[in-house]
Design a protein around this motif. Sequence first.
Motif, PDB file in Angstrom:
ATOM      1  N   LYS A   5       0.833  -1.200   0.000  1.00 24.37           N
ATOM      2  CA  LYS A   5       0.000   0.000   0.000  1.00 24.37           C
ATOM      3  C   LYS A   5       0.869   1.252   0.000  1.00 24.37           C
ATOM      4  O   LYS A   5       1.917   1.296   0.631  1.00 24.37           O
ATOM      5  CB  LYS A   5      -0.921   0.006   1.218  1.00 24.37           C
ATOM      6  N   THR A   6       0.394   2.263  -0.720  1.00 21.13           N
ATOM      7  CA  THR A   6       1.080   3.549  -0.779  1.00 21.13           C
ATOM      8  C   THR A   6       0.223   4.614  -0.125  1.00 21.13           C
ATOM      9  O   THR A   6      -0.987   4.682  -0.375  1.00 21.13           O
ATOM     10  CB  THR A   6       1.376   3.948  -2.236  1.00 21.13           C
ATOM     11  N   LEU A  24       2.730   5.127   9.475  1.00 19.66           N
ATOM     12  CA  LEU A  24       2.212   4.321   8.365  1.00 19.66           C
ATOM     13  C   LEU A  24       3.326   3.481   7.752  1.00 19.66           C
ATOM     14  O   LEU A  24       3.111   2.326   7.372  1.00 19.66           O
ATOM     15  CB  LEU A  24       1.582   5.236   7.310  1.00 19.66           C
ATOM     16  N   GLY A  25       4.525   4.068   7.676  1.00 21.41           N
ATOM     17  CA  GLY A  25       5.655   3.303   7.168  1.00 21.41           C
ATOM     18  C   GLY A  25       5.974   2.109   8.040  1.00 21.41           C
ATOM     19  O   GLY A  25       6.288   1.018   7.546  1.00 21.41           O
ATOM     20  N   ARG A  30       4.236   2.064   1.872  1.00 22.33           N
ATOM     21  CA  ARG A  30       5.219   2.903   1.206  1.00 22.33           C
ATOM     22  C   ARG A  30       4.692   4.329   1.313  1.00 22.33           C
ATOM     23  O   ARG A  30       3.516   4.588   1.004  1.00 22.33           O
ATOM     24  CB  ARG A  30       5.370   2.506  -0.252  1.00 22.33           C
ATOM     25  N   VAL A  31       5.532   5.245   1.747  1.00 22.45           N
ATOM     26  CA  VAL A  31       5.047   6.580   2.084  1.00 22.45           C
ATOM     27  C   VAL A  31       5.570   7.623   1.103  1.00 22.45           C
ATOM     28  O   VAL A  31       6.779   7.741   0.875  1.00 22.45           O
ATOM     29  CB  VAL A  31       5.467   6.970   3.522  1.00 22.45           C
ATOM     30  N   ALA A  32       4.636   8.370   0.536  1.00 16.65           N
ATOM     31  CA  ALA A  32       4.957   9.527  -0.288  1.00 16.65           C
ATOM     32  C   ALA A  32       4.948  10.747   0.618  1.00 16.65           C
ATOM     33  O   ALA A  32       3.913  11.081   1.213  1.00 16.65           O
ATOM     34  CB  ALA A  32       3.937   9.683  -1.412  1.00 16.65           C
ATOM     35  N   ASP A  83      -3.366   4.255  -1.957  1.00 15.98           N
ATOM     36  CA  ASP A  83      -4.260   3.578  -1.013  1.00 15.98           C
ATOM     37  C   ASP A  83      -4.737   4.494   0.103  1.00 15.98           C
ATOM     38  O   ASP A  83      -5.860   4.326   0.604  1.00 15.98           O
ATOM     39  CB  ASP A  83      -3.538   2.377  -0.399  1.00 15.98           C
ATOM     40  N   VAL A  84      -3.871   5.434   0.493  1.00 16.90           N
ATOM     41  CA  VAL A  84      -4.190   6.310   1.625  1.00 16.90           C
ATOM     42  C   VAL A  84      -3.781   7.741   1.293  1.00 16.90           C
ATOM     43  O   VAL A  84      -2.675   7.981   0.807  1.00 16.90           O
ATOM     44  CB  VAL A  84      -3.447   5.867   2.905  1.00 16.90           C
TER      45      VAL A  84
END
Length: 244
Positions: A5-6, A24-25, A30-32, A83-84
């Motif tokens: 999930k990103t 979240l990481g 995977r975090v933007a 995803d989020v």
Amino acid sequence: MSDKKTALVTGANKGLGYEIAAGLGARGHRVAVGARDQARGQAAVKSLQAAGVDAFAVPLDVTDDRSVTEAVELIAREAGRLDVLVNNAGISGETGPGWVQDPTTLDLDVVREVVDTNVYGVIRVTNALLPLLRRAPSPRIVNISSSVGSLTWQADPAVDVGPVMAAYSPTKSYLNAVTVHYARQFEGTGILINAACPGLVATDFTGFFGRPVSEASATPIRLATLPDGGPTGSFFNDDGVVPW
């Protein structure tokens, strides 16, 4: 397309946004990392990566159409879907002594600036990212609000909601109302959207007065990772539902 999930967190280079990204990481996303300042965004990514988080930088000014479009294109290339979305970026606007924004002397340019970031920015970013969110199996959107946006609490003399902030506080009421309308529009789509009140958080936004970001990030992270069939169109803090 990867099963990982990103999540995009706006204003994630510091403070609450950074802590949400880290949380979240740590949960496998995977975090933007959305940040207006590219250098600060890259620095945050390096810090997250050092802690074991899969992260990448996304230059993003939520008040600028071109910046938002370029951010969407970057996320599409990097991840293919979203995803989020955590709409965390926000400003208070200029205040007087004691953080007061007197409604009788408000500078309308200050009001416009705060609305542009705290409300228009959320709508701009959310709508631009909807195509990527709709590619995800269980999309989640979290709007970072505040107890000062609760009209119920603002009107109750028994509730301490802090000083009069006639530019900032109404933007959170506006954001709450927009959240409800998104939820109505998303009915039956699987997209869950909620508003989160992190409380008074010790960041540069508050002059580092308040509770630790590690505590304040708990509710936004919970809402960003809700199971299918979870609540939507609601306003939460750590204790549960906050009245509108």
